[in-house]
Design a protein around this motif. Sequence first.
Motif, mmCIF file in Angstrom:
data_model
loop_
_atom_site.group_PDB
_atom_site.id
_atom_site.type_symbol
_atom_site.label_atom_id
_atom_site.label_comp_id
_atom_site.label_asym_id
_atom_site.label_seq_id
_atom_site.Cartn_x
_atom_site.Cartn_y
_atom_site.Cartn_z
ATOM 1 N N TYR A 85 0.988 -1.187 -0.158
ATOM 2 C CA TYR A 85 -0.333 -0.325 -0.196
ATOM 3 C C TYR A 85 0.351 1.577 -0.129
ATOM 4 O O TYR A 85 0.364 2.230 -1.147
ATOM 5 C CB TYR A 85 -1.214 0.299 1.606
ATOM 6 C CG TYR A 85 -2.188 1.151 0.882
ATOM 7 C CD1 TYR A 85 -3.349 0.803 0.772
ATOM 8 C CD2 TYR A 85 -1.719 2.393 1.261
ATOM 9 C CE1 TYR A 85 -4.326 1.938 0.484
ATOM 10 C CE2 TYR A 85 -2.671 3.606 1.574
ATOM 11 C CZ TYR A 85 -3.687 3.101 1.095
ATOM 12 O OH TYR A 85 -4.530 4.089 0.818
ATOM 13 N N SER A 86 2.058 1.426 0.761
ATOM 14 C CA SER A 86 2.924 2.036 0.962
ATOM 15 C C SER A 86 3.752 2.502 -0.005
ATOM 16 O O SER A 86 3.971 4.077 -0.816
ATOM 17 C CB SER A 86 3.591 2.545 2.155
ATOM 18 O OG SER A 86 2.477 2.223 3.178
ATOM 19 N N GLN A 87 3.701 1.540 -0.870
ATOM 20 C CA GLN A 87 5.176 1.485 -1.994
ATOM 21 C C GLN A 87 4.106 1.980 -3.475
ATOM 22 O O GLN A 87 4.470 2.801 -3.656
ATOM 23 C CB GLN A 87 5.379 -0.025 -2.204
ATOM 24 C CG GLN A 87 6.265 -0.093 -1.509
ATOM 25 C CD GLN A 87 7.080 -1.570 -2.124
ATOM 26 O OE1 GLN A 87 6.683 -2.219 -2.340
ATOM 27 N NE2 GLN A 87 8.725 -1.638 -0.838
ATOM 28 N N ALA A 90 -4.796 4.195 8.167
ATOM 29 C CA ALA A 90 -4.733 4.134 9.583
ATOM 30 C C ALA A 90 -4.493 2.386 9.858
ATOM 31 O O ALA A 90 -4.043 2.040 10.213
ATOM 32 C CB ALA A 90 -6.017 4.684 10.273
ATOM 33 N N LYS A 91 -4.502 2.034 8.319
ATOM 34 C CA LYS A 91 -4.444 0.236 8.296
ATOM 35 C C LYS A 91 -3.247 -0.381 8.495
ATOM 36 O O LYS A 91 -2.487 -1.300 8.704
ATOM 37 C CB LYS A 91 -5.107 0.111 6.739
ATOM 38 C CG LYS A 91 -6.712 -0.558 6.511
ATOM 39 C CD LYS A 91 -6.821 -1.337 5.847
ATOM 40 C CE LYS A 91 -8.057 -0.933 5.142
ATOM 41 N NZ LYS A 91 -8.219 -1.377 3.782
ATOM 42 N N VAL A 92 -2.259 0.973 7.887
ATOM 43 C CA VAL A 92 -0.264 0.893 7.788
ATOM 44 C C VAL A 92 -0.600 0.747 8.849
ATOM 45 O O VAL A 92 -0.066 2.460 9.627
ATOM 46 C CB VAL A 92 0.592 1.688 6.836
ATOM 47 C CG1 VAL A 92 1.407 1.539 6.965
ATOM 48 C CG2 VAL A 92 -0.353 1.675 5.013
ATOM 49 N N ALA A 93 -0.029 0.677 9.492
ATOM 50 C CA ALA A 93 0.817 0.543 11.340
ATOM 51 C C ALA A 93 1.540 0.057 11.590
ATOM 52 O O ALA A 93 1.929 1.184 12.867
ATOM 53 C CB ALA A 93 -0.707 -1.031 11.930
ATOM 54 N N GLU A 94 3.093 -0.073 10.930
ATOM 55 C CA GLU A 94 4.572 -0.138 11.480
ATOM 56 C C GLU A 94 4.317 1.628 10.966
ATOM 57 O O GLU A 94 4.473 2.302 10.544
ATOM 58 C CB GLU A 94 4.850 -0.857 9.756
ATOM 59 C CG GLU A 94 6.796 -0.890 10.080
ATOM 60 C CD GLU A 94 6.500 -1.234 10.908
ATOM 61 O OE1 GLU A 94 6.400 -1.947 11.660
ATOM 62 O OE2 GLU A 94 8.145 -0.521 11.691
ATOM 63 N N PRO A 95 4.972 1.781 12.150
ATOM 64 C CA PRO A 95 5.615 3.540 13.130
ATOM 65 C C PRO A 95 6.665 3.909 12.111
ATOM 66 O O PRO A 95 6.708 5.355 11.290
ATOM 67 C CB PRO A 95 6.000 3.393 14.115
ATOM 68 C CG PRO A 95 5.766 2.006 15.339
ATOM 69 C CD PRO A 95 5.009 0.911 13.827
ATOM 70 N N ILE A 135 7.225 2.347 8.616
ATOM 71 C CA ILE A 135 7.056 3.027 7.295
ATOM 72 C C ILE A 135 5.607 4.310 7.408
ATOM 73 O O ILE A 135 5.881 4.840 6.499
ATOM 74 C CB ILE A 135 5.996 1.569 6.889
ATOM 75 C CG1 ILE A 135 6.911 1.306 6.922
ATOM 76 C CG2 ILE A 135 5.014 2.519 6.144
ATOM 77 C CD1 ILE A 135 6.224 -0.153 6.611
ATOM 78 N N ARG A 136 4.780 4.579 8.179
ATOM 79 C CA ARG A 136 4.004 6.176 8.634
ATOM 80 C C ARG A 136 5.060 7.493 8.786
ATOM 81 O O ARG A 136 4.908 8.112 7.575
ATOM 82 C CB ARG A 136 3.963 5.994 9.763
ATOM 83 C CG ARG A 136 2.468 5.170 10.230
ATOM 84 C CD ARG A 136 0.819 4.989 11.127
ATOM 85 N NE ARG A 136 0.467 5.861 10.421
ATOM 86 C CZ ARG A 136 -0.390 6.516 9.770
ATOM 87 N NH1 ARG A 136 -0.587 5.279 9.372
ATOM 88 N NH2 ARG A 136 -1.225 7.224 9.340
ATOM 89 N N GLU A 194 6.791 12.169 5.145
ATOM 90 C CA GLU A 194 8.111 12.631 4.496
ATOM 91 C C GLU A 194 7.360 13.347 3.043
ATOM 92 O O GLU A 194 7.641 14.492 2.845
ATOM 93 C CB GLU A 194 9.530 11.984 4.446
ATOM 94 C CG GLU A 194 9.433 12.363 6.167
ATOM 95 C CD GLU A 194 11.075 11.218 6.123
ATOM 96 O OE1 GLU A 194 11.650 11.485 4.935
ATOM 97 O OE2 GLU A 194 11.984 11.289 7.155
ATOM 98 N N VAL A 195 6.593 11.856 2.123
ATOM 99 C CA VAL A 195 6.801 12.636 1.001
ATOM 100 C C VAL A 195 4.813 13.136 0.803
ATOM 101 O O VAL A 195 4.602 13.627 -0.888
ATOM 102 C CB VAL A 195 7.212 11.150 0.169
ATOM 103 C CG1 VAL A 195 8.815 11.623 0.424
ATOM 104 C CG2 VAL A 195 6.253 9.982 0.672
ATOM 105 N N LEU A 196 4.200 12.462 1.549
ATOM 106 C CA LEU A 196 2.624 12.484 1.945
ATOM 107 C C LEU A 196 2.124 14.464 1.616
ATOM 108 O O LEU A 196 2.384 14.612 3.283
ATOM 109 C CB LEU A 196 1.957 11.457 2.317
ATOM 110 C CG LEU A 196 0.329 11.930 2.123
ATOM 111 C CD1 LEU A 196 0.032 11.551 0.633
ATOM 112 C CD2 LEU A 196 -0.447 10.719 3.219
ATOM 113 N N GLU A 197 1.381 15.138 1.073
ATOM 114 C CA GLU A 197 0.666 16.144 1.271
ATOM 115 C C GLU A 197 -0.111 15.763 1.117
ATOM 116 O O GLU A 197 0.028 15.471 -0.188
ATOM 117 C CB GLU A 197 2.005 17.784 1.483
ATOM 118 C CG GLU A 197 3.002 17.672 0.131
ATOM 119 C CD GLU A 197 3.647 18.244 -0.109
ATOM 120 O OE1 GLU A 197 3.718 19.229 -0.332
ATOM 121 O OE2 GLU A 197 4.209 18.350 1.048
#
Length: 393
Positions: free
Chosen positions: A2-4, A51-56, A58-59, A64-67
Amino acid sequence: MYSQMLCGLLVRTEVLRVGAVFASGLLRAIRFLQLHWKELARDIETGTLSAKVAEPSIRAAVAEVLEPNPELAAFVAAECGKDNWEGIITRMWPNTRYLDVIVTGAMAQYIPTLKFYSGGLPMACTMYASSECYFGLNLRPMCDPSEVSYTIMPNMGYFELMPHDPETPAAAVSRDDPPPRLVDLADAEVGKEYELVITTYAGLCRYRVGDILQVTAFHNAAPQFRFVRRKNVLLSIDSDKTDEAELQAAVERAARLLAPYGASIVEYTSEADATTIPGHYVVYWELMLKGCREALWPEAAVFERCCLEMEEALNSVYRQGRNGDAIGPLEIRVVRGGTFEEVMDYAISRGASINQYKAPRCVSFGPIIELLNSRVLSKHFSPACPKYGPPKK
Ligand code: AMP
């Protein structure tokens, strides 16, 4: 994943290549986008990570890139919301130059699907490797997948070759026969087929990888190989033996009959069904309809023709068996969309690595067969015996 995917969308114009080790992994990523684009677009719009991405860690990295970027979010939603996903890779990542993905060997069957999603981008098969050892590189990575040869890198391990005679069935080799003499890389002969045997720095000694390779040429003194197939993937009912390459060729030939209907085979596997008398080959197909939802599903008669077409493509021992009482009519079972993804999930839940997973081309494991059978939409049998004539002396 998801994050990738999210980061990939955020920098969509900077992406120059899209890939995964094996083609099946790349298709899984596209499927992931199909299932999650709404949530991804919402995150891009609001600038907050699900919120499904729980790993701190990775969050923190994504933060740093999400706005917030409502314009990009609207673009993602508009493109992914279309019925037709043809060329979705280049629509999402317009500067993609090529797909970095292995499509040789058993992965060749994904080429049409990848062409569809990428709008025909070149596919670079860069390497030939395994968990145990890196084997070789493709020195012409932009060549057509059908022309790929890998050059073995002799510094990666100690490589030997076991001569393989495609004409001699495995059953004809007796336990009492002396083991065949191994050939050094430098003594490989162009045109011949060999099974790869490796001795690795990690300690494997003369380990048979199980891959059959054919020498196509030499690069300086290093032989170059076409990947022919993995050994021992066989369907067998009687004295017939069908290997992976033959099954692949038969599926490809039958798939041509589906093309006029805008249908293609996304994934397949097979089973030697010995519960019927005589036993018969069952081939499970998951299909994709190109273009739009209105596209017509091929009628039953088309699938029956596909069954016969596959039988015509199989070897003479199979066709002889069909013309006698030894083998029953080949059956195609069409399974619903997403079935092979479930098979993969099942394998992963039992410990398979997601990166190295390859759909099995033949299944015999009860729970997987049960899973496949519970997703069958329709069943079709070959309506006639394939042609068979004894070879002329
Ligand atoms: P694994 O060790 O599970 O990652 O799988 C290694 C196997 O994947 C090899 O022995 C081959 O059968 C297959 N494989 C790896 N690279 C390629 C390639 N470039 N083309 C075809 N098959 C490949």
